[in-house]
Design a protein around this motif. Structure first.
Motif, short mmCIF file in Angstrom:
data_model
loop_
_atom_site.label_atom_id
_atom_site.label_comp_id
_atom_site.label_asym_id
_atom_site.label_seq_id
_atom_site.Cartn_x
_atom_site.Cartn_y
_atom_site.Cartn_z
N ASP A 98 0.44 -0.17 -4.26
CA ASP A 98 -0.85 -0.61 -3.71
C ASP A 98 -1.62 -1.48 -4.71
O ASP A 98 -2.72 -1.12 -5.14
N GLU A 137 0.56 -6.98 5.65
CA GLU A 137 1.65 -6.08 5.27
C GLU A 137 2.97 -6.39 5.96
O GLU A 137 4.03 -6.38 5.35
N PRO A 193 0.81 -1.23 0.00
CA PRO A 193 0.00 0.00 0.00
C PRO A 193 0.84 1.28 0.00
O PRO A 193 0.47 2.26 -0.63
#
Ligand code: GRG
Length: 298
Positions: free
Chosen positions: A91, A107, A87
């Motif tokens: 992203d 993440e 992101p």
């Protein structure tokens, strides 16, 4: 050997090696192994290792001598894609036709999977005792330089900084030579190091790699406009959506196709020169194999 034979014989052996190195070093039950292996196994085209191994083959050197360098290169390329998809960067939800690493593992693990692949690449090269210590140092230094803050990482920074700004063609080329070109050039540089190629052959092969890298990027930009999402395994039209500087945006689509052809022809000329030098040194270079790789970009 033709490119078709090469893809049928050498590439499957390399593929097993690439997967085995991770599987035999890490624990299958560990999240870090699973997330690293997920992206490595996700089905990339393996263009960079193919270029490295084909260059060795073209210079009549046993391809196995290049397996550790080719795997290290593919691990680093895969790490760069995992991080690029985060992101905080591009992203993206889809890569190589599958959900991106962070979509599956989150993440934090995706960042660590990238870190793991980057560092494992150097461990693999460092411990490859089939290569002399001096070759290993040269390979590790060249790879660190290509992937590092003067080349790939810097290219990524410049690319991010250039977003939403109008770049000149020279600025765009500089970004691509760093961001994607440097790893592609390492493929040929590594083969030249392993093959102990002479200076004149190395220079021509590196020029070939530079043109190859630019052609690769132009093709990637063109496919973002006219490519098939199901074949590419990623969404198209993203460059325009993100207002990115691309070859078609600077040159028009037709201009980009012409620029692609120009790079491919320049690359072919470098191969002709390399072959002339090789002949003088009594080396029968398989120029056709490296020429055939260019046809993948047509
Ligand atoms: C995160 C430090 C850091 C760097 C990222 C290379 C890169 C730098 C980002 C990739 C951005 C991108 C999609 C560039 C377009 C050209 C490119 C590298 C495409 C992906 O390479 P392929 O087509 O992919 O060889 P596969 O999946 O086939 O391996």
């Amino acid at each position: 050997m033709t490119l078709a034979d090469f893809r049928l014989t050498v590439m499957p052996q390399f593929e097993s090696y690439l997967r085995e190195q991770l599987a035999t070093t890490l624990e299958a039950k560990d999240t870090i192994f699973q997330s690293m292996d997920y992206s490595v196994a996700a089905g990339g085209k393996r263009i960079r290792p193919m270029l490295l191994l084909a260059t060795l083959q073209a210079l009549n050197v046993p391809v196995e001598q290049g397996f550790s360098s080719a795997a290290a290169l593919e691990y680093i390329h895969t790490y760069s894609l995992i991080h690029d998809d985060l992101p905080a960067m591009d992203d993206d939800d889809l890569r190589r036709g599958k959900p991106t690493n962070h979509k599956v593992y989150g993440e934090a693990i995706a960042i660590l999977a990238g870190d793991g692949l980057l560092t494992f690449a150097f461990e693999l090269l460092g411990k490859d005792e089939t290569l002399s210590a001096s070759k290993r140092i040269a390979l590790m230094t060249a790879l660190a330089s290509a992937a590092g803050p003067k080349k790939m990482v810097q290219g990524q920074v410049l690319d991010m900084e250039g977003e939403k700004q109008a770049l000149t063609l020279a600025e765009l080329q500089n970004i691509h030579q760093k961001k994607t070109g440097a790893l592609i050039s390492f493929a040929v540089e590594a083969a030249a190091i392993i093959a102990e190629a002479s200076e004149d052959i190395t220079v021509e092969l590196l020029k070939y790699a530079n043109h190859f890298g630019l052609a690769f990027q132009i093709k990637d930009d063109i496919l973002d406009i006219i490519g098939d999402e199901t074949i590419l395994g990623k969404k198209t039209g993203m460059d325009q959506l993100h207002d990115k500087n691309t070859y078609p945006s600077l040159l028009t689509l037709e201009g980009a196709v012409t620029a692609l052809e120009k790079e491919l022809m320049a690359a072919e000329n470098c191969l002709t020169n390399a072959q002339k030098y090789a002949e003088k040194q009594g080396i029968v270079m398989n120029k056709a194999l490296l020429e055939a790789l260019l046809s993948l970009l047509r």
